[in-house]
Enzyme design. Structure first.
Site, PDB file in Angstrom:
ATOM      1  N   HIS A 166       0.893  -1.220   0.069  1.00 23.76           N
ATOM      2  CA  HIS A 166       0.230  -0.025  -0.021  1.00 23.76           C
ATOM      3  C   HIS A 166       0.848   1.255  -0.004  1.00 23.76           C
ATOM      4  O   HIS A 166       1.993   1.366   0.736  1.00 23.76           O
ATOM      5  CB  HIS A 166      -0.796  -0.119   1.435  1.00 23.76           C
ATOM      6  CG  HIS A 166      -2.196  -0.756   1.042  1.00 23.76           C
ATOM      7  ND1 HIS A 166      -2.813  -0.650   0.027  1.00 23.76           N
ATOM      8  CD2 HIS A 166      -2.812  -1.907   2.003  1.00 23.76           C
ATOM      9  CE1 HIS A 166      -3.962  -1.475   0.421  1.00 23.76           C
ATOM     10  NE2 HIS A 166      -3.731  -2.166   1.167  1.00 23.76           N
ATOM     11  N   CYS A 240       0.758   1.786  -5.940  1.00 23.87           N
ATOM     12  CA  CYS A 240      -0.382   2.561  -6.584  1.00 23.87           C
ATOM     13  C   CYS A 240       0.125   4.062  -6.631  1.00 23.87           C
ATOM     14  O   CYS A 240       1.103   4.628  -5.884  1.00 23.87           O
ATOM     15  CB  CYS A 240      -1.779   2.853  -5.837  1.00 23.87           C
ATOM     16  SG  CYS A 240      -2.593   1.292  -5.685  1.00 23.87           S
ATOM     17  N   ARG A 249       0.198   2.496 -11.826  1.00 28.30           N
ATOM     18  CA  ARG A 249       1.364   1.850 -10.636  1.00 28.30           C
ATOM     19  C   ARG A 249       2.682   2.356 -11.183  1.00 28.30           C
ATOM     20  O   ARG A 249       3.212   2.549 -12.006  1.00 28.30           O
ATOM     21  CB  ARG A 249       1.014   0.240 -10.965  1.00 28.30           C
ATOM     22  CG  ARG A 249       0.252  -0.457 -11.010  1.00 28.30           C
ATOM     23  CD  ARG A 249      -0.120  -0.553  -9.367  1.00 28.30           C
ATOM     24  NE  ARG A 249      -1.642  -1.312  -9.026  1.00 28.30           N
ATOM     25  CZ  ARG A 249      -2.841  -0.561  -9.071  1.00 28.30           C
ATOM     26  NH1 ARG A 249      -2.875   0.691  -9.518  1.00 28.30           N
ATOM     27  NH2 ARG A 249      -3.816  -1.402  -8.920  1.00 28.30           N
TER      28      ARG A 249
END
Length: 262
Positions: A166, A240, A249
């Site tokens: 994340h 991300c 990405r």
């Protein structure tokens, strides 16, 4: 003395009452949304980061204890009076397999377990985070872990050891991944060895469907010219981008440059 008669206050008109109730509802909804944002951006980070640090501590403590036990067994394997027992064929002799922590071509990847089995350290980012098999949100990423893409190489093995994490919320281990530059080092510690990878290339933006970046020989299928054209020992980090979105990405590639057995 005159008597003053106070009349009743005029009733609110229906439209006024409707606007009043609507304003209250909007204010309540705003407060609820604010609490949800605070929960996502602060509380989930705090919980996931604390749990991930605890897991990394646990793994490294377990490895240290096992290394101590192994050293004690090695000392106890010598005979009385200093005589060395026969241990058979010495390691490295022709025809003998290498120890399990040495990269071996064709070594099995092992089944995904979603259990943390390694610790990733990136000094430039001040990062220390557990690595677990799989990239599911509930089972891995939302715990604050870094996820190991299924069917990609294990740490230190030939091919591409590919990871996801994340960038925002749930510990956000890869929040500052964009700060990595060629030459930066990272280590991946496992029960058997510590592998050092050196950052080699970055890809600032590609499609979430660009599976080429995690191929055994990583090369973007969307951005021509980004990646490699020969087999090697690679690591790939993905997250991300831009921050607080999942539209694209960000990719960082590195190469295996050192290995130290425990």
């Amino acid at each position: 003395m005159p008597v003053v008669v106070h009349g009743q206050a005029p009733a609110r008109r229906p439209l006024t009452r409707l606007l009043w109730y609507a304003a209250e509802a909007v204010l309540t909804l705003g407060l609820v949304l604010l609490l949800l944002v605070a929960h996502q951006l602060w509380w989930t980070n705090r919980q996931a980061r604390a749990a991930a640090e605890k897991k990394a501590d646990s793994l490294e403590r377990e490895w240290k204890e096992k290394a101590g036990e192994g050293a004690a067994r090695a000392r106890g394997s010598s005979g009385e009076g200093g005589a060395v027992r026969d241990r058979g064929t010495p390691r490295g002799a022709p025809g003998t397999p290498p120890p399990p922590h040495i990269p071996t071509r064709g070594a099995p990847a092992g089944p995904p377990t979603q259990h943390a089995y390694a610790v990733l350290r990136i000094p430039r980012l001040g990062l220390r985070v557990p690595v677990a098999d799989g990239v599911s949100k509930g089972g891995v990423l939302n715990k604050g872990y870094v996820g190991h893409y299924p069917r990609t190489a294990r740490p230190g093995r030939p091919g591409n050891f590919a990871l996801a994490g994340h960038r925002n919320t749930h510990g956000e281990p890869f929040r500052h991944l964009d700060r990595l530059r060629p030459g930066d080092r990272m280590t991946v510690g496992t029960r058997d060895a510590v592998y050092t990878y050196t950052v080699d290339k970055t890809l600032d933006r590609t499609s979430p469907r660009d599976g080429g970046v995690i191929a055994p020989v990583p090369r973007s299928a969307v951005r021509p010219g980004h990646g490699y054209d020969r087999a090697g020992y690679y690591v790939t980090l993905t997250t991300c981008t831009p921050a607080y979105t999942s539209k694209y990405r960000l990719v960082v590639w590195g190469k295996l440059t050192a290995m130290r057995p425990r």
